[in-house]
Write a protein that holds these residues in place. Sequence first.
Motif, PDB file in Angstrom:
ATOM      1  N   SER A   1       1.977 -23.367   8.700  1.00 54.79           N
ATOM      2  CA  SER A   1       3.178 -22.935   9.423  1.00 54.79           C
ATOM      3  C   SER A   1       3.073 -21.481   9.853  1.00 54.79           C
ATOM      4  O   SER A   1       2.505 -20.643   9.136  1.00 54.79           O
ATOM      5  CB  SER A   1       4.406 -23.115   8.508  1.00 54.79           C
ATOM      6  OG  SER A   1       5.586 -22.735   9.168  1.00 54.79           O
ATOM      7  N   ASN A   2       3.634 -21.195  11.037  1.00 48.63           N
ATOM      8  CA  ASN A   2       3.758 -19.822  11.540  1.00 48.63           C
ATOM      9  C   ASN A   2       2.387 -19.174  11.770  1.00 48.63           C
ATOM     10  O   ASN A   2       1.985 -18.259  11.063  1.00 48.63           O
ATOM     11  CB  ASN A   2       4.602 -18.961  10.599  1.00 48.63           C
ATOM     12  CG  ASN A   2       5.022 -17.655  11.259  1.00 48.63           C
ATOM     13  OD1 ASN A   2       4.971 -17.523  12.479  1.00 48.63           O
ATOM     14  ND2 ASN A   2       5.433 -16.685  10.456  1.00 48.63           N
ATOM     15  N   ALA A   3       1.689 -19.678  12.779  1.00 46.69           N
ATOM     16  CA  ALA A   3       0.372 -19.154  13.148  1.00 46.69           C
ATOM     17  C   ALA A   3       0.392 -18.718  14.606  1.00 46.69           C
ATOM     18  O   ALA A   3       0.813 -19.470  15.486  1.00 46.69           O
ATOM     19  CB  ALA A   3      -0.704 -20.209  12.930  1.00 46.69           C
ATOM     20  N   THR A   4      -0.048 -17.493  14.872  1.00 48.04           N
ATOM     21  CA  THR A   4      -0.054 -16.936  16.231  1.00 48.04           C
ATOM     22  C   THR A   4      -1.478 -16.612  16.658  1.00 48.04           C
ATOM     23  O   THR A   4      -2.219 -15.938  15.936  1.00 48.04           O
ATOM     24  CB  THR A   4       0.804 -15.662  16.298  1.00 48.04           C
ATOM     25  OG1 THR A   4       2.167 -15.984  16.001  1.00 48.04           O
ATOM     26  CG2 THR A   4       0.737 -15.036  17.692  1.00 48.04           C
ATOM     27  N   PHE A   5      -1.853 -17.096  17.846  1.00 48.51           N
ATOM     28  CA  PHE A   5      -3.133 -16.781  18.467  1.00 48.51           C
ATOM     29  C   PHE A   5      -2.834 -16.016  19.757  1.00 48.51           C
ATOM     30  O   PHE A   5      -2.253 -16.564  20.688  1.00 48.51           O
ATOM     31  CB  PHE A   5      -3.909 -18.060  18.783  1.00 48.51           C
ATOM     32  CG  PHE A   5      -4.259 -18.877  17.567  1.00 48.51           C
ATOM     33  CD1 PHE A   5      -5.493 -18.734  16.962  1.00 48.51           C
ATOM     34  CD2 PHE A   5      -3.350 -19.778  17.031  1.00 48.51           C
ATOM     35  CE1 PHE A   5      -5.821 -19.493  15.838  1.00 48.51           C
ATOM     36  CE2 PHE A   5      -3.666 -20.539  15.916  1.00 48.51           C
ATOM     37  CZ  PHE A   5      -4.911 -20.394  15.315  1.00 48.51           C
ATOM     38  N   LYS A   6      -3.230 -14.747  19.794  1.00 45.57           N
ATOM     39  CA  LYS A   6      -2.891 -13.901  20.942  1.00 45.57           C
ATOM     40  C   LYS A   6      -4.145 -13.200  21.469  1.00 45.57           C
ATOM     41  O   LYS A   6      -4.898 -12.591  20.705  1.00 45.57           O
ATOM     42  CB  LYS A   6      -1.841 -12.861  20.537  1.00 45.57           C
ATOM     43  CG  LYS A   6      -1.366 -11.994  21.685  1.00 45.57           C
ATOM     44  CD  LYS A   6      -0.232 -11.073  21.248  1.00 45.57           C
ATOM     45  CE  LYS A   6       0.298 -10.246  22.421  1.00 45.57           C
ATOM     46  NZ  LYS A   6       1.426  -9.368  22.007  1.00 45.57           N
ATOM     47  N   ASN A   7      -4.328 -13.300  22.786  1.00 43.66           N
ATOM     48  CA  ASN A   7      -5.469 -12.646  23.440  1.00 43.66           C
ATOM     49  C   ASN A   7      -6.791 -13.108  22.832  1.00 43.66           C
ATOM     50  O   ASN A   7      -7.593 -12.306  22.331  1.00 43.66           O
ATOM     51  CB  ASN A   7      -5.346 -11.116  23.379  1.00 43.66           C
ATOM     52  CG  ASN A   7      -4.127 -10.590  24.104  1.00 43.66           C
ATOM     53  OD1 ASN A   7      -3.602 -11.238  25.006  1.00 43.66           O
ATOM     54  ND2 ASN A   7      -3.650  -9.424  23.695  1.00 43.66           N
ATOM     55  N   ILE A   8      -7.005 -14.402  22.882  1.00 42.03           N
ATOM     56  CA  ILE A   8      -8.269 -14.983  22.432  1.00 42.03           C
ATOM     57  C   ILE A   8      -9.052 -15.356  23.685  1.00 42.03           C
ATOM     58  O   ILE A   8      -8.592 -16.150  24.506  1.00 42.03           O
ATOM     59  CB  ILE A   8      -8.034 -16.238  21.562  1.00 42.03           C
ATOM     60  CG1 ILE A   8      -6.926 -15.998  20.523  1.00 42.03           C
ATOM     61  CG2 ILE A   8      -9.336 -16.686  20.925  1.00 42.03           C
ATOM     62  CD1 ILE A   8      -7.228 -14.938  19.514  1.00 42.03           C
ATOM     63  N   ARG A   9     -10.248 -14.809  23.849  1.00 37.58           N
ATOM     64  CA  ARG A   9     -10.958 -14.994  25.114  1.00 37.58           C
ATOM     65  C   ARG A   9     -12.457 -15.143  24.856  1.00 37.58           C
ATOM     66  O   ARG A   9     -12.955 -14.771  23.780  1.00 37.58           O
ATOM     67  CB  ARG A   9     -10.709 -13.812  26.044  1.00 37.58           C
ATOM     68  CG  ARG A   9     -11.266 -12.500  25.531  1.00 37.58           C
ATOM     69  CD  ARG A   9     -10.669 -11.294  26.230  1.00 37.58           C
ATOM     70  NE  ARG A   9     -11.365 -10.057  25.871  1.00 37.58           N
ATOM     71  CZ  ARG A   9     -11.166  -9.386  24.744  1.00 37.58           C
ATOM     72  NH1 ARG A   9     -10.305  -9.829  23.846  1.00 37.58           N
ATOM     73  NH2 ARG A   9     -11.840  -8.266  24.508  1.00 37.58           N
ATOM     74  N   GLY A  10     -13.149 -15.690  25.869  1.00 33.34           N
ATOM     75  CA  GLY A  10     -14.593 -15.819  25.762  1.00 33.34           C
ATOM     76  C   GLY A  10     -15.062 -17.194  26.175  1.00 33.34           C
ATOM     77  O   GLY A  10     -14.474 -17.830  27.055  1.00 33.34           O
ATOM     78  N   THR A  11     -16.125 -17.680  25.526  1.00 29.52           N
ATOM     79  CA  THR A  11     -16.730 -18.943  25.912  1.00 29.52           C
ATOM     80  C   THR A  11     -16.849 -19.882  24.722  1.00 29.52           C
ATOM     81  O   THR A  11     -17.129 -19.458  23.597  1.00 29.52           O
ATOM     82  CB  THR A  11     -18.125 -18.717  26.522  1.00 29.52           C
ATOM     83  OG1 THR A  11     -18.940 -17.992  25.599  1.00 29.52           O
ATOM     84  CG2 THR A  11     -18.024 -17.954  27.829  1.00 29.52           C
ATOM     85  N   SER A  12     -16.641 -21.155  25.036  1.00 34.58           N
ATOM     86  CA  SER A  12     -16.750 -22.213  24.036  1.00 34.58           C
ATOM     87  C   SER A  12     -18.020 -23.011  24.278  1.00 34.58           C
ATOM     88  O   SER A  12     -18.373 -23.315  25.416  1.00 34.58           O
ATOM     89  CB  SER A  12     -15.536 -23.144  24.114  1.00 34.58           C
ATOM     90  OG  SER A  12     -15.701 -24.263  23.275  1.00 34.58           O
ATOM     91  N   ARG A  13     -18.701 -23.380  23.208  1.00 35.89           N
ATOM     92  CA  ARG A  13     -19.883 -24.211  23.318  1.00 35.89           C
ATOM     93  C   ARG A  13     -19.521 -25.691  23.381  1.00 35.89           C
ATOM     94  O   ARG A  13     -20.351 -26.526  23.709  1.00 35.89           O
ATOM     95  CB  ARG A  13     -20.816 -23.940  22.137  1.00 35.89           C
ATOM     96  CG  ARG A  13     -22.253 -24.429  22.337  1.00 35.89           C
ATOM     97  CD  ARG A  13     -23.079 -24.223  21.080  1.00 35.89           C
ATOM     98  NE  ARG A  13     -23.184 -22.813  20.748  1.00 35.89           N
ATOM     99  CZ  ARG A  13     -23.465 -22.356  19.529  1.00 35.89           C
ATOM    100  NH1 ARG A  13     -23.627 -23.198  18.517  1.00 35.89           N
ATOM    101  NH2 ARG A  13     -23.574 -21.067  19.304  1.00 35.89           N
ATOM    102  N   SER A  14     -18.279 -26.012  23.051  1.00 33.77           N
ATOM    103  CA  SER A  14     -17.828 -27.401  23.086  1.00 33.77           C
ATOM    104  C   SER A  14     -16.681 -27.559  24.081  1.00 33.77           C
ATOM    105  O   SER A  14     -15.966 -26.598  24.386  1.00 33.77           O
ATOM    106  CB  SER A  14     -17.380 -27.861  21.697  1.00 33.77           C
ATOM    107  OG  SER A  14     -16.323 -27.062  21.227  1.00 33.77           O
TER     108      SER A  14
END
Length: 399
Positions: A332-345
Amino acid sequence: MASNAFVSEIIGLLSFLALLCISDSSKVTPDKFFDVRRYSAVSDGKTDNSQAFLKAWREACNCDGKCWVSVPKGTYKLGNVGFVGPCKGVTGFLIRGAIVAPTDPAQFTERWILFQYVENLLIKGGGTLDGQGASAWPHNDCRINPHCKPLPATLSFDFVTHSRIHHLKSLNSKSVHFNLFACNNITINKVELTAPADSPNTDGIRIGQSNHIKISQSVIGTGDDCIAMINGVRNVVISNVSCGPGHGISIGSLGRASNEQVHDIKVLNCNISNTQNGLRVKTWAPSFSGMVSNLTYQNILMNEVSNPIIFDQNYCPNRSCSKKAQSRVKISNATFKNIRGTSRSKIAVNFQCSGVEPCDRVTLDNINLAYHGPGGPAESLCRNVKGTSTGTQRPPACL
């Protein structure tokens, strides 16, 4: 008049005492150093120096002020040792040289170097701890043996408080590089922890049952989690850490025991590169009840990470669990902010939450993760999760 004279005498006495205090406060007790060579340590890389190190520790631990065990330049072989407190003052290890671990499997225990029941511990110096892990990794059968024997962690801290570890290198640990258990108010910064990407169970820093831990300005590349937070962890701040190779920055696995808890975790301004996972929470299914809450991940750069954002509440590495089993650990209560880049999947954002304890209050704020492989572009996948999304959402949010 006599009364005025008495008052003047009192004022004069107080002034003298004040000056005396100021004079005393200006005196700084010099640090004391206990060179391991004074206790017959030999820097030939072959001689077991355990007794010399322990003798130096006992004297440093029992002296007043700031007292250091000094390890000069050179290569010192060290057996399995425990440096136990409490100590009188501030006690430190000043490591300039290299300390190397045993390679005889008969000497493999769960810990190589242990600090226990120490307050105000300092470890620094720019030296190296060489776990000589290549001698132990072939003995690791944990992937197929649930009752496998633990291999030695390089540095273990049990019941250590108000302490700092910095400017230190750990190379090729047999298992975990740094293991923290029941610790409080520990700062780790400017450390370098490295092992090959295929070295088994070589977590960089593993934290359990600990509070107020800060990890910053460090480089961690291993064969397992760069940082792993397990049961009983609270108030952790991870910042300016470069992670990779490895399995990313992880919480869990949780749920194998009742009421496992992890709360108030911040991961800020980190780079994660060429790892199996980026930001991960993993819980067993089936599991006992538990709770993970108040997570903040902000300003994270991903480079070719297989699972950049993942909640895996069906964790079962040996694949012997029932597909119908459910985790009872609440996220509960999880924040993802300004996550950037490349994914291999292709699945760059993956929330696989529990059907009996759904994830809630999850926020995605400005996510920009590109996938350039077959079947692109990147996608999000959500199951049993509630939350909101705002700003850029690449891949399109499923919240």
